[in-house]
Design an enzyme around this catalytic site. Structure first.
Site, PDB file in Angstrom:
ATOM      1  N   PRO A 121       0.849  -1.198   0.000  1.00  0.00           N
ATOM      2  CG  PRO A 121       0.144  -0.880   2.223  1.00  0.00           C
ATOM      3  CD  PRO A 121       0.959  -1.787   1.347  1.00  0.00           C
ATOM      4  CB  SER A 552      -8.664  -1.499   3.988  1.00  0.00           C
ATOM      5  OG  SER A 552      -8.060  -1.367   5.233  1.00  0.00           O
TER       6      SER A 552
HETATM    7  N1  COA Z   1     -24.144   6.138  16.354  1.00  0.00           N
HETATM    8  C1  COA Z   1     -23.344   7.225  16.424  1.00  0.00           C
HETATM    9  N2  COA Z   1     -21.995   7.172  16.295  1.00  0.00           N
HETATM   10  C2  COA Z   1     -21.445   5.971  16.065  1.00  0.00           C
HETATM   11  C3  COA Z   1     -22.217   4.806  15.951  1.00  0.00           C
HETATM   12  C4  COA Z   1     -23.638   4.914  16.107  1.00  0.00           C
HETATM   13  N3  COA Z   1     -24.443   3.865  16.021  1.00  0.00           N
HETATM   14  N4  COA Z   1     -21.418   3.766  15.729  1.00  0.00           N
HETATM   15  C5  COA Z   1     -20.153   4.250  15.694  1.00  0.00           C
HETATM   16  N5  COA Z   1     -20.178   5.589  15.906  1.00  0.00           N
HETATM   17  C6  COA Z   1     -19.031   6.501  15.996  1.00  0.00           C
HETATM   18  C7  COA Z   1     -17.914   5.919  16.828  1.00  0.00           C
HETATM   19  O1  COA Z   1     -18.089   6.207  18.190  1.00  0.00           O
HETATM   20  C8  COA Z   1     -16.693   6.593  16.238  1.00  0.00           C
HETATM   21  O2  COA Z   1     -16.608   7.899  16.777  1.00  0.00           O
HETATM   22  P1  COA Z   1     -15.220   8.746  16.735  1.00  0.00           P
HETATM   23  O3  COA Z   1     -15.092   9.270  15.335  1.00  0.00           O
HETATM   24  O4  COA Z   1     -15.486   9.829  17.696  1.00  0.00           O
HETATM   25  O5  COA Z   1     -14.126   7.819  17.127  1.00  0.00           O
HETATM   26  C9  COA Z   1     -17.033   6.728  14.777  1.00  0.00           C
HETATM   27  O6  COA Z   1     -18.456   6.653  14.690  1.00  0.00           O
HETATM   28  C10 COA Z   1     -16.416   5.649  13.904  1.00  0.00           C
HETATM   29  O7  COA Z   1     -16.899   4.363  14.281  1.00  0.00           O
HETATM   30  P2  COA Z   1     -17.224   3.252  13.196  1.00  0.00           P
HETATM   31  O8  COA Z   1     -17.522   3.891  11.894  1.00  0.00           O
HETATM   32  O9  COA Z   1     -18.227   2.314  13.731  1.00  0.00           O
HETATM   33  O10 COA Z   1     -15.887   2.521  12.910  1.00  0.00           O
HETATM   34  P3  COA Z   1     -14.634   2.179  13.775  1.00  0.00           P
HETATM   35  O11 COA Z   1     -13.838   3.418  13.985  1.00  0.00           O
HETATM   36  O12 COA Z   1     -15.007   1.367  14.945  1.00  0.00           O
HETATM   37  O13 COA Z   1     -13.848   1.289  12.710  1.00  0.00           O
HETATM   38  C11 COA Z   1     -13.073  -0.735  11.772  1.00  0.00           C
HETATM   39  C12 COA Z   1     -14.275  -0.002  12.351  1.00  0.00           C
HETATM   40  C13 COA Z   1     -13.468  -2.128  11.399  1.00  0.00           C
HETATM   41  C14 COA Z   1     -12.581  -0.001  10.533  1.00  0.00           C
HETATM   42  C15 COA Z   1     -11.962  -0.725  12.866  1.00  0.00           C
HETATM   43  O14 COA Z   1     -12.384  -1.439  13.982  1.00  0.00           O
HETATM   44  C16 COA Z   1     -10.699  -1.375  12.396  1.00  0.00           C
HETATM   45  O15 COA Z   1     -10.503  -2.567  12.552  1.00  0.00           O
HETATM   46  N6  COA Z   1      -9.773  -0.579  11.810  1.00  0.00           N
HETATM   47  C17 COA Z   1      -8.515  -1.069  11.326  1.00  0.00           C
HETATM   48  C18 COA Z   1      -8.632  -1.362   9.862  1.00  0.00           C
HETATM   49  C19 COA Z   1      -7.280  -1.640   9.296  1.00  0.00           C
HETATM   50  O16 COA Z   1      -6.546  -2.443   9.805  1.00  0.00           O
HETATM   51  N7  COA Z   1      -6.948  -0.932   8.203  1.00  0.00           N
HETATM   52  C20 COA Z   1      -5.677  -1.018   7.607  1.00  0.00           C
HETATM   53  C21 COA Z   1      -5.499  -2.278   6.849  1.00  0.00           C
HETATM   54  S1  COA Z   1      -3.975  -2.244   5.994  1.00  0.00           S
END
Ligand code: COA
Length: 640
Positions: A121, A552
């Site tokens: 990447p 991703s």
């Molecule tokens: N209502 C209101 N807000 C919500 C919500 C809901 N129902 N669900 C989630 N949110 C909020 C969260 O609190 C979070 O708030 P923040 O911006 O203040 O932190 C935000 O929305 C983002 O949450 P969400 O979209 O659910 O995703 P996440 O940040 O939990 O990410 C993954 C999910 C799967 C992407 C993450 O867990 C992950 O594994 N990331 C790594 C991916 C990776 O490895 N990438 C590189 C590969 S090379």
């Protein structure tokens, strides 16, 4: 009782729900004491049931019936599955992370494809405006200082511990990946590569600078002191001068590393026959990182063109040979302002690359002393090696010509709007990607979304299988032009799809996804020298592992973005970066495949996001109706 029932909320009191709740409770307790658990081995029945649920709607009925029989036999009491599960549990006891090696080999080291586009990447920095090449070198020198400061933090093990955000926020995350950023090197091998990691990279004191396909050793410590920014700048200026002397040019050896892994292994064997080459290779293989000073190219500096230049260097005639793909971090500084990082993916995940990139681009100034000129690396390339370089260059050019890449900034809304709908932004975007794919092909396919399992010791990633049955139910309804569905029905199916996606996400980040587990069962059967279990010879298993949609989330806090290529010839790679008021999508596919088109996918994605937004806006409609509030509504804007 099956985990997949959880995807169909609302569940009542179910075993899996209790298991999951318990898991979350334990994670929270561990967070209080900052101890990381070992990655769990999910219950066998749970994984098999989830596998069937994930695949039922992605294969033909007849094939599914066959698969169901195979899976039932595998999971039957006293069956092969039980034996393998027992062995996996034993492996968990005796290792820090039972899946780590299996996963690393399967995901990266056994893959024979070329690293550029297919595996590595890139992080694209904001476009730089350099007044001249000296200005570009000043930027490069600042970058080198930033790298060295980051390394100081790593050497001292002083990086602050990351804590999870988003779903199940607050738990501490494993930091091991950061300690592999500079000390890693991927050696090519005939059947499998080898990742060598110096966990103590304090001893590494030089970088390799590449300029006009030539290699130079940049010592970053002189007289026991780290070089200052002006000193580094002066060394870089000497390198540029030395590289201009065409009489001293060596052939573009770096192009060999852009080739398929087996081809590069064979070429490397040829190279190492000569002691001069062995010496140069040893210097490259023991460096901290590679700095690529790229030539200007005459392209418009759009997001897409900058991404392409980083992904493949635009081929051997441009900057494609000014690279060394085996090294984990290559910082690219183009004289025309195209800058970024190319990462060899096996030692760490995208988030580590983001952290390193964001930290190293901000550095303070300092003073200078006169130093000897950097040493040029020498090569002896016989006609056979020259021919191998030509072949590698041809294959790189084919990869360049084949990559169909588009960077798309969706500006209508970002994650703030989605949060206001009380939905997970990530789940929302995943459902939109399913809708886009369905609009393009009238079907769903096996989809990969990386889920971090850094909540566990040495945790890397598992897979969120986003092509859920609930997503299928939603996308078929929203694209159905023959039937009229009520707003309430659309909203319900959207919520079901988003809940299913969110629940799978929570299962995955708590170590309960199925892909690592199935891989573990397969690998342990190999170790036991058993006949390959039928489950893994089944067509459905091959389909489930062909990730036509590979996605991703890689969010950034400064204006940079990550992108990568598709993982199969008929697939899409989609990397996205959700921001409060917009979402950046980098979509890639291959021109040689007539069924895919990044432009068509982006058009469908844009439409799909707007349609889902309109479905969400009906929530406001219902709520406002209840409150008898005045409003006006147009298909794109809601005005109160
Ligand atoms: N209502 C209101 N807000 C919500 C919500 C809901 N129902 N669900 C989630 N949110 C909020 C969260 O609190 C979070 O708030 P923040 O911006 O203040 O932190 C935000 O929305 C983002 O949450 P969400 O979209 O659910 O995703 P996440 O940040 O939990 O990410 C993954 C999910 C799967 C992407 C993450 O867990 C992950 O594994 N990331 C790594 C991916 C990776 O490895 N990438 C590189 C590969 S090379």
């Amino acid at each position: 009782m099956r985990l997949w029932d959880l995807f169909n909320t609302p569940p009542s009191i179910q075993d899996e729900l209790l298991t999951l709740a318990l898991m979350i409770k334990v994670l929270i307790m561990c967070a209080c004491f900052q101890v990381l658990l070992k990655v769990p081995v999910p219950p066998l029945k749970q994984t098999l049931d989830t596998y069937l649920k994930c695949m039922q709607h992605l294969v033909k009925d007849e094939q599914f019936r066959k698969t169901k029989g195979i899976v039932e036999k595998f999971g039957a009491p006293g069956g092969v599955g039980e034996t393998l599960q027992k062995k996996l549990l034993e492996r968990r006891e005796r290792t820090t992370n039972w899946v780590y090696d299996y996963w690393l080999e399967d995901m990266y080291l056994n893959n024979r494809l070329a690293l550029p586009v297919n595996s590595s990447p890139v992080m694209v920095f904001p476009k730089q405006t350099f007044t001249d090449y000296k200005d570009a070198l000043r930027f490069a020198a600042r970058l080198v200082v930033g790298v060295l400061e980051y390394k100081t933090l790593i050497d001292a093990r002083a990086l602050p511990v990351d804590f999870a955000r988003g779903q199940l926020a607050g738990t501490p995350l494993c930091m091991e990946q950061y300690y592999r950023v500079f000390g890693s090197y991927r050696y090519p091998g005939l059947k499998t590569d080898m990742l060598k990691v110096h966990m103590n990279c304090a001893a590494l004191e030089h970088m390799i600078v590449m300029c006009k396909n030539q290699f130079f050793r940049l010592d970053v410590i002189a007289n026991g002191q780290q070089l200052s920014e002006p000193e580094i700048l002066s060394q870089l200026e000497k390198i540029v001068k030395m590289s201009e002397n065409t009489k001293e040019w060596f052939p573009p050896v770096g192009v060999l590393t852009s080739d398929g892994r087996t081809e590069w292994t064979q070429a490397r064997e040829e190279l190492t026959k000569d002691p001069t080459n062995r010496e140069s290779l040893a210097l490259i293989e023991s460096c901290l990182c590679v700095i690529c000073l790229d030539e200007s190219s005459r392209v418009e500096l759009s997001d897409t063109n900058r991404a392409l230049m980083l992904l493949h260097g635009a081929g051997p005639q441009q900057n494609g040979a000014n690279r060394w793909y085996d090294k984990s971090m290559q910082f690219v500084v183009g004289m025309n302002g195209i800058c970024g990082v190319v990462c060899e993916h096996s030692p760490f995940e995208g988030m580590v690359m983001v952290h390193c990139s964001e930290t190293t681009t901000v550095t303070p100034p300092s003073s200078m002393a006169e130093l000897p000129a950097p040493k040029r690396l020498l090569w002896k390339c016989n006609p056979h090696i020259q021919r191998l370089m030509t072949s590698s260059g041809d294959r790189l050019q084919r990869l360049v010509n084949n990559l169909d890449m588009d960077v798309f900034k969706f500006k209508v809304f970002g994650k703030d709007f989605i949060k206001k709908q009380k939905m997970s932004p990530d789940a929302f975007i995943q459902v939109a990607l399913q809708l886009a794919f369905y609009k393009c092909t009238s079907k769903l396919v096996s989809t990969y979304e990386s889920a971090s399992i850094r909540r566990f010791q040495e945790g890397r990633v598992d897979n969120i299988r986003s092509a859920t049955p609930e997503a299928l139910a939603f996308v078929t309804m929203i694209t159905d032009e023959r039937r009229n569905f009520s707003d309430a029905e659309k909203l319900k199916r959207l919520r079901d799809a988003i809940n299913a996606q969110t629940n799978y996400t929570i299962a995955a980040i708590t170590g309960m996804a199925i892909d690592n587990h199935l891989l573990g069962l397969l690998r342990i059967s190999k170790e036991l020298k058993m006949e390959k279990p039928e489950l893994f010879c089944d067509e459905t298993y091959q389909t489930s592992n062909s990730f036509i949609l590979s996605t991703s989330q890689v969010p950034t806090t400064v204006e940079m973005f990550c992108c990568y290529g598709p993982v199969v010839p008929n697939g899409y790679g989609v990397c996205y970066n959700p921001q409060p008021d917009h979402i950046l999508f980098c979509v890639s596919s291959f021109w040689e495949n007539t069924e895919t088109s990044s432009t068509v996918f982006i058009k469908a994605l844009n439409e799909g996001l707007l349609e889902i937004r309109d479905v969400c806006n009906t929530i406001c409609f219902f709520k406002l109706k209840e409150k008898s509030t005045c409003f006006s509504y147009s298909s794109n804007i809601i005005t109160l």
